[in-house]
Each structure stands twice: as C-alpha cells, then as structure tokens.
Design an enzyme around this catalytic site. Sequence first.
Site, mmCIF file in Angstrom:
data_model
loop_
_atom_site.group_PDB
_atom_site.id
_atom_site.type_symbol
_atom_site.label_atom_id
_atom_site.label_comp_id
_atom_site.label_asym_id
_atom_site.label_seq_id
_atom_site.Cartn_x
_atom_site.Cartn_y
_atom_site.Cartn_z
ATOM 1 N N SER A 877 1.266 -1.211 -0.055
ATOM 2 C CA SER A 877 0.041 0.533 0.160
ATOM 3 C C SER A 877 0.693 1.503 -0.624
ATOM 4 O O SER A 877 0.904 2.601 -0.859
ATOM 5 C CB SER A 877 -0.937 -0.398 1.027
ATOM 6 N N GLU A 878 1.976 1.371 1.342
ATOM 7 C CA GLU A 878 2.129 2.632 1.238
ATOM 8 C C GLU A 878 2.636 3.526 0.127
ATOM 9 O O GLU A 878 3.298 5.157 -0.507
ATOM 10 C CB GLU A 878 3.158 2.917 2.194
ATOM 11 N N CYS A 879 3.667 2.581 -0.895
ATOM 12 C CA CYS A 879 4.557 3.069 -1.781
ATOM 13 C C CYS A 879 4.156 3.811 -2.824
ATOM 14 O O CYS A 879 4.116 4.950 -2.911
ATOM 15 C CB CYS A 879 5.107 1.911 -2.733
#
Length: 967
Positions: A877-879
């Site tokens: 998710s974070e990228c």
Amino acid sequence: MSIRKGIFIINGAERVVMSEYDKDSLADVLRRIGLTSVKVGCGSGQCGTCTVLVNGDPVRACIKKFKDIPEHTRIETLEGIGTASHLHPLQQAWIACGGVQCGFCTPGFIMSSKGLLDNNLNPTRKEVRDWFTKHNNLCRCTGYKPLVDAVMAAAAIMRGEITERDLEFKMPVNGSIYHTRYPRPDALYKVLGVADYGNDIAIKMPPGTLHMAVTWAEHHHANILGIDTSEAEKAPGVIVVITHKDIQGTNNLGAPITSKMSIAKRVKQPVLAVDKVRRIGEAVAIVIADTEENARAAAKLVKVDYKVLPFYSNYLESCRDEAVSIDGEAPNDLLRQPVFKGTKAQEIFEKAENPNSGIYVVKGSFHSSRQPHLMLEPWSLQSYYDEDNMLTVNYKSQTLWAGMVSVPRAIGCSPKEFRIIEIPSGASFGASMDQQAVAMIAAAEMVVRRPITWTQTYAETQRFTGKRAASYTNIKLACGADGKILALDFDNAIDHGGNANSAGNLEKKIVRFIGYPYNIPQIRGLSRGGLSNQPHGVAYRAYGSPQCYTASEQIIDMMAEKLGMDPLEIRYINGAVEGDMTNNSYLFKNYGIREMIDKLRPYYEESLEWAKQPTEENWKRGIGVACGGYHVSTPADRSEVDIELMPDGSVTQYNCWEAMGQGSSIGTLAHMHEALKPLNLPIEKINLYQNDTKFCPPTGPASGSRSHYMAGNATILAANELMNAMRKQDGTYRTYDEMIAEGIPTKYHGVFSTVGLYKAIDDFTGVGDPTPDNNLLVITARVEVNVKTGKTRVLAIRGVADVGVVGNFLAVEGQAYGSMAHSIGFALTEDYHDEVKKNDSPLGCGFLRCNDIPDDMEFQFQETHRKTGPHGSGGASECFQSCGHVAVLNAINNAVGVRIYEIPATPKKILSALKAKAEGRDYAPESYFFGENYNDILDYAKERAEEEQRRELSTEEIEEEIRSGGH
C-alpha cells in the site's frame, strides 16, 4: 411534533410511512424503516453516500426534506435492485472491476449509476465521470477509475454485448487464486447494501440502548478553570455527565517517548481533558442520555470556564523561547533524530563555496500540509458488556490489540475483561490507529453499565481525528557536473499537533526516506518533533515518507534544472544498485529502481513530446517525475493467526488483520488457499473469522505495508502445522473425525516474528536496518496549468511499482488508484487549516471529485520475488502514496516555471509565484527557524554516540565488574 402519514412506492412496493413533518430527511425515514444501504456520510449533501433514486433521478437523501416528497413518489434504494442470487449488472460489475473497497460509498455510487444507465445505456467514460462529478458522488478509496470501469461493464451487459458470465472469475488451470483478480469475499454484502457500519448497528441496537454526546473544547489552547455540569445533569433524558474525575484509570493514552534524544519522556493525551485543552476537538465531558437528541442538547449545557492561552498554529511558533508549554509540563520542542552517513558531508558543502570546486549545490525550504484523511464515514461506536461480562467496544479499529493494551490502563479495567470488535469500516487510511474514541465510550460504559451507542457528525469527526503531521524542511544537495550526488544535508521539523501520538517513530521515518531510493554517499541530517495547537499527527498511508519526498524529490529536480539534465536521467544515474548503502548505512534491499525507470522511460519520452503540442489558450503543459517507496514491517514485529479444521472438513482462519477496505479478507483467503493447496480445498471450504479480540489472536496493526507480509508468513506456518498433523504415512490426509478419534488437535497457531532479526534506527546516529523488506515506485504525471487562473489539472498518471509478487491485482491496483486521489489532493487542495468551520465538510477540506482525478491512470508491476515474503510477496500500500504528489508539483514547475515550496499548490499560490517571477522577485520561502541551532544538536548527538559506544562493555568486562562488586 407533527406527524405525516403517507403512501410511497419504495423499491417497487407501496408502503405506508410515518415521518416527523418538520424534521425528517429522506435519509432519516428510509433508514428508520430498515433501508440502511442509505449511508449518511457528510450530512451536508456533498459526498453522495446517501444517493437514492426519486422518480428515477439521483437525490442526496441526507438533505432532501421528506415533507417535500409527494405521496406515491417512486423511491429506489440499493436493497431493491438485486439479490445475492440475482445481482443487478451494476452490482456484478462493481465486484468484478474492483469497485468495492471500504464499501461505504458503494450504495450511493451504484444508485447514481443506475440513474444514469436508466436514461443513457451507452455512455462514454467522460459522461460517466461528468455524472459522478455533477451528483457529488465522492470516493476516497478507489481513485474513481474502477468505478467508471464498472459502469461501462454493466452498460455492456445491459446492452446485451456481454453476459454476466463474462465478468465472473475463471479459475486458472493451476487451481490457484493467488496472483489473480479473484474478487473480494466481502464485496457481495457491500454491493447488496447489507453491510452494517457503525451507525447502521446503532439503529439496530436493543431497546434501552443509551446515547452519547460530547462537550468539545471551544478554544485551540486554554487552561480549564472549572467545569460545571449541573445544568446538563438536570436536562431531559440525561443519565449521567462524565468528566475526567469519573475516569477510573490513568486517564492518559499518551505513549512513552523512548528516544534517548527526547527532551520529554511522555506527553499527555487525556481521555477527557483535566486542566487544559490543547486543540479544538479535544473532549471535555461526556453526556449519556436516553436519546441522541437529548444527549446532544445536554452536552451544550456543560459550562467550561476557560483562560485562553496563545494559539500556536504551527511548530515554527511553538518552538520559540517565549511560547507557553502546550502539554503543561513537557516542552513544545520534544525530540531530535539525527542521521550521519559518512563523515564528509559538511566538508563537501564547505568546499562547494569555492566557485572552482566543480561541486554544484541547490538549496530549498519546503512545507507539507496537515493532510486530512477524509474518510466518508463519521466515527460510530457501540459499547456494552457481553454474555461473559467482558467490556466490549464495536469500532473500526486499525490496530485492535494495541487498543487492548493502552485503553484498559487509561480507563482502569482489566485487559482480560476487555474486548474490541472491528465492525465494517468506512475507511481509515491511518486515522483509526488512534484509541481515543474507544477509550471514551469504554470509560462511559464502566459508569453506566448499559449499552451505549455514539455516532459523531462529520464535522465532529473532522475536528476529533488526527491528521498527517505537517512538516518543514530546510535541505541542500551537492552534485558533481555529471549529476552524481555527493552529499545531502537537511534540517526537518515535524509538527505533531496537540499531542505526541507518533513522536519518535515519525522522525525515524524522515531520516530513512529523505533521499530514498538513491545512493547518497554522504548525509548529515536532523529531524525534530514538536507540538502545536492543531489536530494531532496520526498515522496516514505512507506515514512519514510524503513529508520527506516533498523536499527531496523537489530538490533533485532543482539540481537537474541547475545542471541542465533531464529529471528522469538524474534519478537513473543516482538510483541505488546492488552493494549501495541506505541513508542508514546498511545495504539496500534492492529491487532494481533503475530497471523500473527504464520501464517508465518510453512513456516519459512520449510525454515530453506531448508537452510540446499546442493546447487551449492560457493552458501550459508539463511533465513531472518522482521516485519513492516505503518499508515493510519493523524490527520488532509479530503476527499471529490460528487455523482450525472444522467438523464439515472446512478450515477456518482466525486473525486480527484489520479490514479498512484495503483487502484483508482477500489477503487472508488468498494466503489460506495457496498455503493449503495440498489439501485441494475448494474456496467455499475456507472460512474467515476476523477481528474480534475475544477469539482472534494479535495479528498486528493494518499499517506500514506489513499485513500481507506478516500475516501471510504466519498463515503458511500455521497451515504447515495443520497439514503435518493431518498427514498420514501414505501421504494422504486425515479427516476431522479421524483427527478426533486419534486424539490429534485440530487447531494450530502460527507465529511469525521479526524480533531480533533487524536493527532499529540508532537514536544518535540514524544507523540501522529496521525492516525485512521494502517497496518501490517510479511515477510520472502529465498536467496542465492555467496561467490566468492558476488552476492545475492532472491529465494522466503512469507508475511502475515493485511490491514483490502481487497476491491480488484488484486489491493492489485499488491501493494504487486510491493513493493517486490522495496524492493529487495532497499536492493541490487538501489542508486542514485554521478555518475550522470550513474544514467541517469534505469539499471544504479540498476533497477531489471524479473529474479532478485523471481517468488515464496505469501501473506496471515489476514483480521481484521476495525471498522472505509469503509466496514471494512483499507489502504494497504505502509506496503508492509516497511520492505521487511530488510528480504533480514537479510537473507544475515544468509547465510554467515556478516551484511551489509549500503545498498545497493552490491557484492563489501559483498565481503569486508567477507574479513574483515576472517582477523578478524571489517567491521561495526563507529558511525556516527551528529554535535550537542545528549544528549544536548534531555535535551533541555525535558526543552522545561516542559516549554510548564507550559504555558498551564486553561480556568479560561486565562479568569482571560484577565480580568486583560493581553495578
């Protein structure tokens, strides 16, 4: 009270409806008669979650007065268009196209789409997007693209060009649903409108359930001289008024600040305010009454005597010597996190002062805003004592077991007698990592010992919840003429707002990700943390990295401009390769950032030509690029799951992988199906029991791109334990009955831990290797900027990501598209600022409509197999939300030649920058002043690091000291 009785044709049937004439909205009436697919989000007609069809037209039911609707009007809600065995084409398409994430906006979108297709069965994608924009159908999860895909697919079915079977998932030959587009198992009940979110459960609570309302702080900063509850206690229907005196525990949710470079060891986060308030939206008192209306009315009668203190709107104001302590005890300037890589950064910048040195330097000061999460569901919770007398809270928690630790201590109950159940969640993005709401309703439950429900208004949720912490960064970069980075120097400050919810942790993200993923041989940097009188900083997807990239991905563009280099090429030249070291002096976990850049390069070069083409008058085209990424898990992480063989031969997994819409259900199912492949279990024989701390073990928070990686590994371990127990000598597997007959357990526990495997970031030096894995993103944006109005429109996004093997493409693409909506908003519109009332609504906070997000969005995946990841996967998710906003900012500069240093890049800021440039004035901010001198802090950190090193005695020395009577 005037009552209206009328007959209306609701979902095709005549129904007698009773309504309160002067009060009820259409949403009130429909929800009261059980049609809870009609969701109330903003309550002001801005978000469209409540959309229904009235005589075929989309109507926002939360603002439509029921008295204005004539009898015999046709009203349609989601409950009336399809069933589980016979879905409407829109419902089928929503599932197949990945249109369902959190699902809170889904009923409104499907009904709005039906209104369109009932009148236009062959719309273009632009007509669909215009429709959603016109009717204010907002979505925070999907980036809108999958929703448009779904409408187009449903229209094709309804025109007879394809059938429903064409949208159904087709099982691959290998029998695996891993690495496919298998639909989410929780999508069905969301497209049917039968998912019960917090306020749906509130309506369905048993008779006698009490209601809760809160007296909120009216000032940004003030001492409390007294609280008078006497009038509120006498108000109609009031059961009790609760203040801090009634809290039976510590009344403090503030976590210790463990950094050795911290000036304060703890900052208060009271459940209910005691002697002061630190921000608007802090809770002062709780009212419990027989109805919500009575509770709210009484909450307004609580009188608080305030002595107003100075309002510090940001860290730059609060860190000055004359500022009053916001905490009341701890200083406003809380802590520092240095980082040193190499020893020559300072020397290189000093050498660069010689014009003949061949070293090029660029400097800048950058600010990232206090971005609101803008989930559409307001906070709604219930509390009660269950059948085992456990204090239970229904909540959309993103970190269930952390709440099991912090909340009981704060309110004074036993953790063994406390339970949190996660209910269907209308998104979070990090906001519900905070435990404040759980602690408040649980503390009230301990007082009244009767069921309580508490639903906030959208405005209350906006004021109550934390935001992405704002940041300020002074930064400079040194390069050679060839574009190779020589050194980086930065001084960063994180504004944590009214409490230190994330202090220490967030600063460590800064020293990890500023300048990531490049090979920078020499780094000298500092991240500071402090308080202000704004909403507290809390987790938000890509936590900490967007603040970094706001500075570092712009400064590298500025360097490319100074050297006359292509911005993509300078990134390629400096992209980390095998053997390069991170900011924190450990080997990169390298997954080929240069290869990813090469994959993006053809589109980028095509975009350069696109930008040269003529466009509308006053509009200028630009291209921007950025690189980023994020970590997966931490050096002290642990994930547990249970797997049980059931009497019918099915297998159940129990976990606390919190479901915020990101895909914990499909993640669990895909991992289970793959891990248990030798059993040849059909998918319907895999059961999921999730997110109830009474029955499910601690799987860890749904954050930090960790869940798929950690829970997946735990699943494999538990599955192997079960299959080993089931396996007979001939290689076949025992049945449940055979297991019982032989006295073999049928339930197995899987634990996957990173404890002791990785090195935490050092408090004094920034050295460390704190993560088992990471993910990467390269992204480019096409924009147009109007030089007359300052408006920016983002026309296209392309990205290449490496998250390891993709477990489910619908889930990962959903994270990518949704993140782009957040990133574009972060770049252009979103900021929780001092105009509190304006922030009370989604559009007031800069929420982007469908036409504000490009339909032209595509992502490629460079699927590098992760050796330590489950089935080769990492975390995703974070990228996607790390650096996309900077691609937009860089594109603005490319288009019109001005750089926006302090986001969001509003039209006003762009016009001001253009005017200043035309007049030959500098429009860049001056270097930010953070109080204590940067060089002094870094010198102190070096001294402390050396002192700590000297203290590290060998085993023999320690034993000798013990023998000699030392301590």
